[in-house]
Design a protein around this motif. Structure first.
Motif, PDB file in Angstrom:
ATOM      1  N   VAL A  78     -27.857  63.803  -1.112  1.00 34.81           N
ATOM      2  CA  VAL A  78     -28.004  63.097   0.172  1.00 34.81           C
ATOM      3  C   VAL A  78     -28.813  61.823  -0.048  1.00 34.81           C
ATOM      4  O   VAL A  78     -29.503  61.670  -1.060  1.00 34.81           O
ATOM      5  CB  VAL A  78     -28.731  63.959   1.239  1.00 34.81           C
ATOM      6  N   HIS A  79     -28.704  60.947   0.945  1.00 32.76           N
ATOM      7  CA  HIS A  79     -29.538  59.739   0.994  1.00 32.76           C
ATOM      8  C   HIS A  79     -30.273  59.781   2.329  1.00 32.76           C
ATOM      9  O   HIS A  79     -29.730  59.326   3.346  1.00 32.76           O
ATOM     10  CB  HIS A  79     -28.664  58.484   0.925  1.00 32.76           C
ATOM     11  N   TYR A  80     -31.499  60.324   2.324  1.00 35.06           N
ATOM     12  CA  TYR A  80     -32.174  60.447   3.628  1.00 35.06           C
ATOM     13  C   TYR A  80     -32.379  59.084   4.310  1.00 35.06           C
ATOM     14  O   TYR A  80     -32.334  59.005   5.546  1.00 35.06           O
ATOM     15  CB  TYR A  80     -33.491  61.245   3.486  1.00 35.06           C
ATOM     16  N   THR A 231     -27.262  60.659 -10.181  1.00 34.45           N
ATOM     17  CA  THR A 231     -26.633  59.355  -9.999  1.00 34.45           C
ATOM     18  C   THR A 231     -25.214  59.568  -9.477  1.00 34.45           C
ATOM     19  O   THR A 231     -24.827  60.686  -9.140  1.00 34.45           O
ATOM     20  CB  THR A 231     -26.681  58.529 -11.312  1.00 34.45           C
ATOM     21  N   HIS A 232     -24.464  58.450  -9.350  1.00 33.99           N
ATOM     22  CA  HIS A 232     -23.077  58.510  -8.861  1.00 33.99           C
ATOM     23  C   HIS A 232     -22.114  58.262 -10.014  1.00 33.99           C
ATOM     24  O   HIS A 232     -22.415  57.502 -10.929  1.00 33.99           O
ATOM     25  CB  HIS A 232     -22.846  57.443  -7.791  1.00 33.99           C
ATOM     26  N   LEU A 233     -20.938  58.872  -9.902  1.00 33.99           N
ATOM     27  CA  LEU A 233     -19.932  58.722 -10.961  1.00 33.99           C
ATOM     28  C   LEU A 233     -18.529  58.676 -10.344  1.00 33.99           C
ATOM     29  O   LEU A 233     -18.167  59.564  -9.564  1.00 33.99           O
ATOM     30  CB  LEU A 233     -20.034  59.917 -11.925  1.00 33.99           C
ATOM     31  N   GLY A 270     -22.868  62.706  -8.592  1.00 36.24           N
ATOM     32  CA  GLY A 270     -22.258  62.811  -7.276  1.00 36.24           C
ATOM     33  C   GLY A 270     -20.853  62.225  -7.266  1.00 36.24           C
ATOM     34  O   GLY A 270     -20.576  61.239  -7.960  1.00 36.24           O
ATOM     35  N   HIS A 271     -19.959  62.854  -6.527  1.00 39.00           N
ATOM     36  CA  HIS A 271     -18.561  62.437  -6.293  1.00 39.00           C
ATOM     37  C   HIS A 271     -17.636  62.814  -7.457  1.00 39.00           C
ATOM     38  O   HIS A 271     -16.868  63.745  -7.340  1.00 39.00           O
ATOM     39  CB  HIS A 271     -18.469  60.952  -5.919  1.00 39.00           C
ATOM     40  N   ALA A 272     -17.657  62.065  -8.564  1.00 39.18           N
ATOM     41  CA  ALA A 272     -16.882  62.440  -9.767  1.00 39.18           C
ATOM     42  C   ALA A 272     -15.433  62.784  -9.425  1.00 39.18           C
ATOM     43  O   ALA A 272     -14.935  63.852  -9.784  1.00 39.18           O
ATOM     44  CB  ALA A 272     -17.573  63.618 -10.477  1.00 39.18           C
ATOM     45  N   THR A 321     -23.515  66.901   1.632  1.00 42.51           N
ATOM     46  CA  THR A 321     -23.078  66.047   2.746  1.00 42.51           C
ATOM     47  C   THR A 321     -22.950  64.595   2.331  1.00 42.51           C
ATOM     48  O   THR A 321     -22.197  63.849   2.934  1.00 42.51           O
ATOM     49  CB  THR A 321     -24.098  66.096   3.906  1.00 42.51           C
ATOM     50  N   ASP A 322     -23.779  64.137   1.353  1.00 43.90           N
ATOM     51  CA  ASP A 322     -23.882  62.710   1.052  1.00 43.90           C
ATOM     52  C   ASP A 322     -24.222  61.894   2.299  1.00 43.90           C
ATOM     53  O   ASP A 322     -23.743  60.774   2.466  1.00 43.90           O
ATOM     54  CB  ASP A 322     -22.607  62.175   0.383  1.00 43.90           C
ATOM     55  N   THR A 323     -25.054  62.421   3.176  1.00 44.70           N
ATOM     56  CA  THR A 323     -25.578  61.603   4.282  1.00 44.70           C
ATOM     57  C   THR A 323     -26.075  60.278   3.716  1.00 44.70           C
ATOM     58  O   THR A 323     -26.753  60.287   2.685  1.00 44.70           O
ATOM     59  CB  THR A 323     -26.804  62.345   4.902  1.00 44.70           C
TER      60      THR A 323
END
Ligand code: GUN
Ligand code: ZN
Length: 431
Positions: A78-80, A231-233, A270-272, A321-323
């Motif tokens: 998440v990203h608060y 991190t994101h991928l 995250g995501h991938a 959720t990846d808010t």
């Protein structure tokens, strides 16, 4: 003698991994179950009647037949800081970041605002039955203190880290390789292992870090290997093309991390979504974890995560959720979206697999599975009690249910914060 609490009612029990073994073999619901809690820890699990007899002085809370006692939900990405811009219209990833996300993250340069958003975010997620999150913060170190402090105040287990960016972000949201290293180090020394907090070293993603910054954070992780690295991928096709331009000498997106020491068992990507065969092989070999963010992947238009294929490779996969790229704070809604994406791929998940992913699956990705994510003796007493008849629409569907799994599935698909009957954090009921 210490004070004992006994909760009774239908209780979810895990004995294995339903992404590997048939879910019927490893997940059960004890319809007349119970849980004993002492000093914030689960000390016994079993039949309600036996537990009552064995713990006559325990303070009892009895939940009804149309409830389900679950481990507290664990939101693994998440990203608060994006709480206030959730559900912002019409952009794909890079434009969405520039139009909505970065301006909002800039507002957290004000420590008072960061404190307000951190508290608001945790209260919203607790309303939805989520007891632990792994969050990105902003580049501002005080944004990390804000979230850890708010979690400590609420007694919550939490994972978080300072988001590091030294390029392709606006003035005011950039650090440097050195300051990212120094600030992250100071923060992890302040918070990692304190109360129920763990630190995650957090380069946002390869496009917003120079190779020097990735290397500095890889070195920091090498010096503090008990930290996670998040991190994101490979979230969107355009993003992957941009990474190829920015890092012309790397084999693929994952390689931009690998080259700089940012791969390993405690890595969380995250995501991938759009992975190449080599990337999947490397992730499998290293034991790194992937986090499925289904409402975000449809909302931002990213693509369909291959949960079935990746889980079949024994890659640990969590749910998130990846808010605020995701469109909901609710892990129920997130499980529903994971189900829908499974349907689109021809590999639907069972309710038992969905709830496992949102609890034990995410806990395993965070390397917290011996502390949270299951209802078993020795684990911390973070519990979410679902009401399986929380609205007239769900109640009428539940009345037709063939069994409790069918009833749970209706709550997964249609439920929201009204389905959260109670939340217990380290053995204390949230009021
Ligand atoms: N990639 C880099 N930053 C972000 C973010 O904040 N949200 C999402 N969904 N993807 C990202
Ligand atoms: Zn994210």
């Amino acid at each position: 003698m210490t004070h004992q609490t006994l909760l009774t009612g239908p209780t979810l029990r895990y004995s294995g991994d339903p992404m590997r073994d048939p879910w019927q073999d490893v997940i059960a619901i004890d319809t007349n179950g119970g849980v004993v809690i002492e000093d914030g820890v689960i000390t016994a699990v079993g039949g309600a009647d036996q537990l009552r007899a064995a713990h006559p002085s325990a303070k009892v809370t009895a939940y009804g037949d149309d409830t389900l006692m679950c481990p507290g939900f664990i939101d693994a990405h998440v990203h608060y800081p994006q709480t206030a811009i959730i559900a912002s219209w019409g952009k794909r990833l890079i434009d969405w970041l520039n139009s909505y996300t970065f301006p909002e993250e800039m507002r957290l340069s004000d420590p008072t605002y960061a404190d307000e958003i951190a508290g608001r975010y945790l209260d919203l997620t607790l309303d939805h039955g989520t007891t632990t999150v792994a969050s990105y913060c902003t580049i501002h170190p005080h944004s990390v203190d804000a979230l850890f402090s708010a979690a400590v105040q609420r007694g919550q287990r939490i994972v978080a880290g300072k988001t590091c960016m030294d390029r392709n972000a606006p003035e005011g949201l950039r650090d440097t390789a050195q300051s990212a290293y120094d600030d992250s180090k100071a923060l992890l020394e302040r918070w990692h292992g304190i109360a129920r907090a763990s630190y995650a070293i957090t380069p946002r993603f390869s496009p917003t870090s120079t190779p020097e910054q990735l290397a500095a954070l890889g070195a920091l992780w090498g010096e503090h290997p008990t930290c996670l690295m998040q991190t994101h991928l490979s979230e969107q096709i355009d993003e992957i093309a941009w990474v190829r331009d920015l890092y012309p000498n790397t084999r693929d997106y994952l390689d931009t991390y690998e080259e700089h020491g940012l791969i390993g068992e405690r890595a969380l990507y995250g995501h991938a979504i759009h992975l190449e065969a080599r990337e999947i092989d490397r992730i499998t070999e290293t034991g790194a974890a992937l986090v499925h963010c289904p409402t975000s992947n449809t909302f931002i238009g990213s693509g369909l995560f291959d949960m079935a294929g990746l889980a079949a490779r024994a890659i640990p996969c969590g749910l998130a959720t990846d808010t605020g790229g995701g469109s909901s704070f609710s892990m129920l809604r997130t499980m529903a979206a994971a189900y829908e994406i499974g349907q689109l791929r021809g590999t639907p998940l069972h309710a038992a697999q969905l709830i496992w992913l949102a609890t034990a699956g995410s806990a395993r990705c965070l390397h917290l599975d011996s502390q949270i994510g299951t209802i078993s003796p020795g684990t911390e007493a973070d519990l979410t009690i679902l009401n399986l008849a929380s609205t007239p629409a769900i109640a009428q569907r539940a009345a037709q249910a063939t069994d409790i799994w069918d009833s749970l599935f209706a709550t997964i698909m249609m439920g929201d914060d009204r389905a959260i009957q109670d939340v217990w954090i380290a053995g204390k009921r949230r009021t």
